[in-house]
Write an enzyme that holds these catalytic residues in place. Structure first.
Site, PDB file in Angstrom:
ATOM      1  N   HIS A  29      -5.455   2.228  -5.817  1.00  0.00           N
ATOM      2  CA  HIS A  29      -4.846   3.295  -4.992  1.00  0.00           C
ATOM      3  C   HIS A  29      -5.907   3.941  -4.078  1.00  0.00           C
ATOM      4  O   HIS A  29      -6.168   5.150  -4.161  1.00  0.00           O
ATOM      5  CB  HIS A  29      -4.183   4.352  -5.886  1.00  0.00           C
ATOM      6  CG  HIS A  29      -3.087   5.109  -5.181  1.00  0.00           C
ATOM      7  ND1 HIS A  29      -1.930   5.479  -5.786  1.00  0.00           N
ATOM      8  CD2 HIS A  29      -2.985   5.570  -3.908  1.00  0.00           C
ATOM      9  CE1 HIS A  29      -1.164   6.141  -4.935  1.00  0.00           C
ATOM     10  NE2 HIS A  29      -1.793   6.206  -3.781  1.00  0.00           N
ATOM     11  N   CYS A  73       0.854  -1.198   0.000  1.00  0.00           N
ATOM     12  CA  CYS A  73       0.000   0.000   0.000  1.00  0.00           C
ATOM     13  C   CYS A  73       0.883   1.238   0.000  1.00  0.00           C
ATOM     14  O   CYS A  73       0.433   2.320   0.380  1.00  0.00           O
ATOM     15  CB  CYS A  73      -0.893   0.023   1.242  1.00  0.00           C
ATOM     16  SG  CYS A  73      -2.278  -1.083   1.112  1.00  0.00           S
ATOM     17  N   GLU A  92       0.076   4.043 -12.901  1.00  0.00           N
ATOM     18  CA  GLU A  92      -1.338   4.187 -12.507  1.00  0.00           C
ATOM     19  C   GLU A  92      -2.036   5.225 -13.378  1.00  0.00           C
ATOM     20  O   GLU A  92      -1.543   6.355 -13.452  1.00  0.00           O
ATOM     21  CB  GLU A  92      -1.417   4.610 -11.035  1.00  0.00           C
ATOM     22  CG  GLU A  92      -0.861   3.553 -10.100  1.00  0.00           C
ATOM     23  CD  GLU A  92      -0.851   3.982  -8.637  1.00  0.00           C
ATOM     24  OE1 GLU A  92      -1.379   5.055  -8.302  1.00  0.00           O
ATOM     25  OE2 GLU A  92      -0.287   3.240  -7.824  1.00  0.00           O
TER      26      GLU A  92
HETATM   27  P1  NAD Z   1       6.749   7.690   6.816  1.00  0.00           P
HETATM   28  O1  NAD Z   1       7.721   8.663   6.258  1.00  0.00           O
HETATM   29  O2  NAD Z   1       6.114   7.980   8.116  1.00  0.00           O
HETATM   30  O3  NAD Z   1       7.445   6.264   6.921  1.00  0.00           O
HETATM   31  C1  NAD Z   1       8.283   5.735   5.944  1.00  0.00           C
HETATM   32  C2  NAD Z   1       9.341   4.935   6.646  1.00  0.00           C
HETATM   33  O4  NAD Z   1      10.110   4.267   5.670  1.00  0.00           O
HETATM   34  C3  NAD Z   1      10.300   5.796   7.473  1.00  0.00           C
HETATM   35  O5  NAD Z   1      10.332   5.369   8.808  1.00  0.00           O
HETATM   36  C4  NAD Z   1      11.631   5.589   6.790  1.00  0.00           C
HETATM   37  O6  NAD Z   1      12.692   5.567   7.714  1.00  0.00           O
HETATM   38  C5  NAD Z   1      11.449   4.244   6.137  1.00  0.00           C
HETATM   39  N1  NAD Z   1      12.384   3.988   5.065  1.00  0.00           N
HETATM   40  C6  NAD Z   1      13.048   4.870   4.278  1.00  0.00           C
HETATM   41  N2  NAD Z   1      13.847   4.208   3.416  1.00  0.00           N
HETATM   42  C7  NAD Z   1      13.679   2.879   3.691  1.00  0.00           C
HETATM   43  C8  NAD Z   1      14.255   1.699   3.150  1.00  0.00           C
HETATM   44  N3  NAD Z   1      15.156   1.739   2.156  1.00  0.00           N
HETATM   45  N4  NAD Z   1      13.853   0.510   3.663  1.00  0.00           N
HETATM   46  C9  NAD Z   1      12.953   0.468   4.671  1.00  0.00           C
HETATM   47  N5  NAD Z   1      12.404   1.542   5.235  1.00  0.00           N
HETATM   48  C10 NAD Z   1      12.754   2.740   4.736  1.00  0.00           C
HETATM   49  O7  NAD Z   1       5.646   7.487   5.671  1.00  0.00           O
HETATM   50  P2  NAD Z   1       4.193   6.915   5.850  1.00  0.00           P
HETATM   51  O8  NAD Z   1       3.245   8.025   6.042  1.00  0.00           O
HETATM   52  O9  NAD Z   1       4.216   5.791   6.800  1.00  0.00           O
HETATM   53  O10 NAD Z   1       3.946   6.366   4.359  1.00  0.00           O
HETATM   54  C11 NAD Z   1       4.591   5.199   3.928  1.00  0.00           C
HETATM   55  C12 NAD Z   1       4.366   4.983   2.439  1.00  0.00           C
HETATM   56  O11 NAD Z   1       2.989   4.836   2.171  1.00  0.00           O
HETATM   57  C13 NAD Z   1       4.824   6.127   1.548  1.00  0.00           C
HETATM   58  O12 NAD Z   1       5.388   5.549   0.385  1.00  0.00           O
HETATM   59  C14 NAD Z   1       3.543   6.833   1.155  1.00  0.00           C
HETATM   60  O13 NAD Z   1       3.659   7.499  -0.057  1.00  0.00           O
HETATM   61  C15 NAD Z   1       2.604   5.649   1.067  1.00  0.00           C
HETATM   62  N6  NAD Z   1       1.197   5.990   1.211  1.00  0.00           N
HETATM   63  C16 NAD Z   1       0.334   5.408   0.344  1.00  0.00           C
HETATM   64  C17 NAD Z   1      -1.018   5.633   0.468  1.00  0.00           C
HETATM   65  C18 NAD Z   1      -1.984   5.029  -0.491  1.00  0.00           C
HETATM   66  O14 NAD Z   1      -3.013   5.620  -0.754  1.00  0.00           O
HETATM   67  N7  NAD Z   1      -1.707   3.853  -1.006  1.00  0.00           N
HETATM   68  C19 NAD Z   1      -1.481   6.461   1.489  1.00  0.00           C
HETATM   69  C20 NAD Z   1      -0.567   7.047   2.362  1.00  0.00           C
HETATM   70  C21 NAD Z   1       0.783   6.783   2.207  1.00  0.00           C
HETATM   71  C1  MLT Z   2      -0.390   9.447  -0.370  1.00  0.00           C
HETATM   72  O1  MLT Z   2       0.816   9.354  -0.620  1.00  0.00           O
HETATM   73  O2  MLT Z   2      -0.827  10.259   0.439  1.00  0.00           O
HETATM   74  C2  MLT Z   2      -1.312   8.496  -1.027  1.00  0.00           C
HETATM   75  O3  MLT Z   2      -0.727   7.881  -2.090  1.00  0.00           O
HETATM   76  C3  MLT Z   2      -2.672   8.977  -1.265  1.00  0.00           C
HETATM   77  C4  MLT Z   2      -2.841   9.888  -2.447  1.00  0.00           C
HETATM   78  O4  MLT Z   2      -2.775   9.460  -3.571  1.00  0.00           O
HETATM   79  O5  MLT Z   2      -3.055  11.060  -2.239  1.00  0.00           O
END
Ligand code: NAD
Ligand code: MLT
Length: 529
Positions: A278, A229, A260
């Site tokens: 997504h 995700c 996407e």
């Molecule tokens: P965050 O910054 O709080 O956490 C990310 C973590 O990944 C950090 O702790 C960082 O130290 C770690 N990291 C960095 N490089 C790394 C590596 N090489 N190996 C392992 N860990 C590593 O971010 P978050 O808010 O927890 O979001 C995480 C991911 O989810 C992001 O990619 C964000 O874009 C994605 N996201 C997707 C959706 C969606 O709709 N699918 C929604 C929200 C966030």
């Molecule tokens: C994000 O990184 O916040 C998620 O991918 C959700 C979005 O597409 O805005």
């Protein structure tokens, strides 16, 4: 009026921005690249989700853009280097969709473990089939998290309640916090080897692109299940399809994809892959929270100059910012001052933050100094955001030091600038939040309010020099508003600082330079408070 271009059409939560008298919002959902390049012209701000790519071409096409707001977490669709060079703030709203994304991850994990989407589809086709959808319990299984940030942590906390053992790889996570929650923070390979379920929660960057590939999958347990995700390109989709077909990977649950919407639907149509388009952040609560916070971030930036949530500029919280603001302004003035008094190409800058100031995160102060310095040399395109990049591009060495002691002051900053021909040092402090003072220049004690016009004269300490300077200025119609004299010892080198109301002309400078005993004359202009 600030013009903000929005590339998506959900206005929910943006009320504060929409009713604000200083902003106009133009909505153009998902513009094509060519449309986007045209639309960006004349815009002060850009508000996006993940539907567009703001690459170097789009940034180059912009003429007034100062702010890119990402209504969400991931900023991998913005070329941050190009934005930073152009002085554009890139800000996101981290955390607004954390819970939604964590819950979606868990939803996918459960759905995958119990074949819920497949059973649902079968039932909808009026088939009562139970044996094909035998599931597996999560309890007692090991969940391996790649990335233990906001979302990873929330997933971990919830899955502990499901009776899963949690292991995680995150090179930057805090061991103490992980231990407190009973999460084993271990090397990447150990997560691969030991996890029954692997869920990805890292950002997309150079270290994570293609992280899950044929080689890393080969190290995983047979029958492992994978959830993503985070971002699609973290998984090599072709390798995952192969691994599922060979039964090395039992199943995958994906919310994000390499492209996407996808051009290649192979991964989605593969058996044992369940997928959502997504959707992890798509909850009413997350979208409203994000939009509300982003509205405030945009309004604060344009109307008060406060940078929040920036991913390309170091920022400090509001309380700290308020405490530091007088020093941020002071540092900018020292930079602007030194740009006008030194001669030659700048090689090095040494900034020492002393006393109470040493307790702060001082990068914003250094950026303010560089902004003041470089804006004089390079013009108006230098701002807080690109100052550090521009300085480094010019090969300027910058050192920051912190000293507990600040002589007789509560806080003191010492700035030394070294060029190929010259050196200048300034020590400065704030007597109060509104009383900035330069207390020494080139190690000569002074008491100057850095504001308005000044003439900095380096001269020999001998009778008649100051009188001659006064005469030249008087004869030239320059009104002296104040004067400061400093010397190391009688008869040695002295500094005469004259406050004037206006910028003095080159002719006056040249007349002053001809006075016997005058070594150098530097007219300086600092913004009047
Ligand atoms: P965050 O910054 O709080 O956490 C990310 C973590 O990944 C950090 O702790 C960082 O130290 C770690 N990291 C960095 N490089 C790394 C590596 N090489 N190996 C392992 N860990 C590593 O971010 P978050 O808010 O927890 O979001 C995480 C991911 O989810 C992001 O990619 C964000 O874009 C994605 N996201 C997707 C959706 C969606 O709709 N699918 C929604 C929200 C966030
Ligand atoms: C994000 O990184 O916040 C998620 O991918 C959700 C979005 O597409 O805005």
């Amino acid at each position: 009026m600030y013009k903000i271009l929005m590339t998506y059409d959900s206005l929910e939560g943006l009320d504060k921005l929409l009713v604000h008298k200083d902003f106009t919002i133009e909505i153009h959902p998902k513009p094509s690249i060519e449309e986007f390049k045209k639309l960006i012209v004349g815009c002060d701000g850009l508000l996006i989700r993940s539907e567009v790519k703001v690459d170097a071409d789009i940034i180059a096409a912009s003429d007034k853009l100062k702010f890119i707001g990402r209504a969400g977490t991931g900023v991998d669709n913005v070329d941050k280097i190009a934005a930073t060079k152009k002085g554009i703030v890139v800000a996101n709203v981290p955390g607004g969709n954390t819970i939604s994304a964590a819950e979606h991850t868990i939803g996918l994990m459960l759905s995958m473990a119990r074949n819920i989407p497949q059973a649902y589809q079968s039932l909808k086709q009026k088939k009562w089939d139970r044996k094909d959808f035998m599931g597996t319990e999560l309890s007692g299984k090991t969940l391996g998290l790649i990335g233990l940030g906001r979302i990873g942590m929330e997933v971990a906390k919830r899955m502990l309640a499901f009776g899963m053992k949690i292991i995680a790889y995150d090179p930057f996570a805090n061991y103490e916090i992980a231990k407190h929650y009973d999460i084993d923070l271990i090397p990447f390979e150990d997560v691969l080897i030991n996890a029954d379920y692997i869920s990805i929660h890292s950002p997309l960057n150079d270290s994570t692109r293609g992280l899950i590939n044929a080689e890393t999958i080969s190290k995983m347990k047979d029958g492992v299940r994978i959830i993503n995700c985070a971002r699609g390109p973290i998984i090599n989709e072709k390798d995952l399809v192969q691994a599922i077909k060979s039964k090395k990977v039992r199943a995958a649950a994906l919310d994000v994809f390499a492209k996407e919407p996808p051009d290649d639907w192979d991964i989605i149509t593969t058996e044992n892959v369940i997928a959502t388009p997504h959707l992890a952040a798509s909850t009413e609560e997350a979208q409203v929270k994000i939009a509300q916070e982003m509205s405030e971030v945009i309004i604060d930036y344009f109307t008060k100059g406060i940078i929040r949530n920036a991913v390309n500029v170091p920022t400090v919280d509001w309380k700290t910012y308020k405490e530091m603001k007088p020093y941020i302004d002071l540092l900018s003035k020292i930079g602007l001052f030194q740009a006008q008094v030194v001669e030659g190409g700048i090689k090095e800058i040494k900034l020492a933050y002393c006393g109470n100031l040493s307790n702060y995160q001082t990068t914003p102060l250094t950026m303010a100094y560089l902004q003041g310095l470089l804006s004089h040399i390079l013009g108006m395109n230098v701002n807080f955001v690109n100052a550090l990049v521009l300085a480094k591009e010019r090969g300027i060495k910058i050192t920051e030091t912190k000293e507990r002691q600040a002589a007789d002051y509560f806080s003191l900053v010492k700035a030394e600038i070294i060029t190929d021909r010259d050196t200048n040092t300034v020590s400065a402090t704030m007597f109060s939040a509104t009383m900035p003072r330069f207390v020494s220049i080139n190690n000569l004690g002074v008491d100057i309010e850095p504001s308005g016009g000044m003439i900095i004269i380096t001269n020999e300490d001998k009778p008649g020099v100051v009188g001659s300077v006064g005469k030249v200025l008087g004869d030239s119609g320059v009104n002296i508003a104040g004067m400061n004299l400093a010397r190391k010892s009688a008869g040695g080198e002295a500094l005469t600082i004259i406050e004037v109301d206006d910028v003095i002309s080159k002719e006056v400078v040249s007349k002053l330079e001809k006075i016997e005993g005058v070594k150098r004359v530097a007219p300086v202009r600092l913004e009047k408070d």
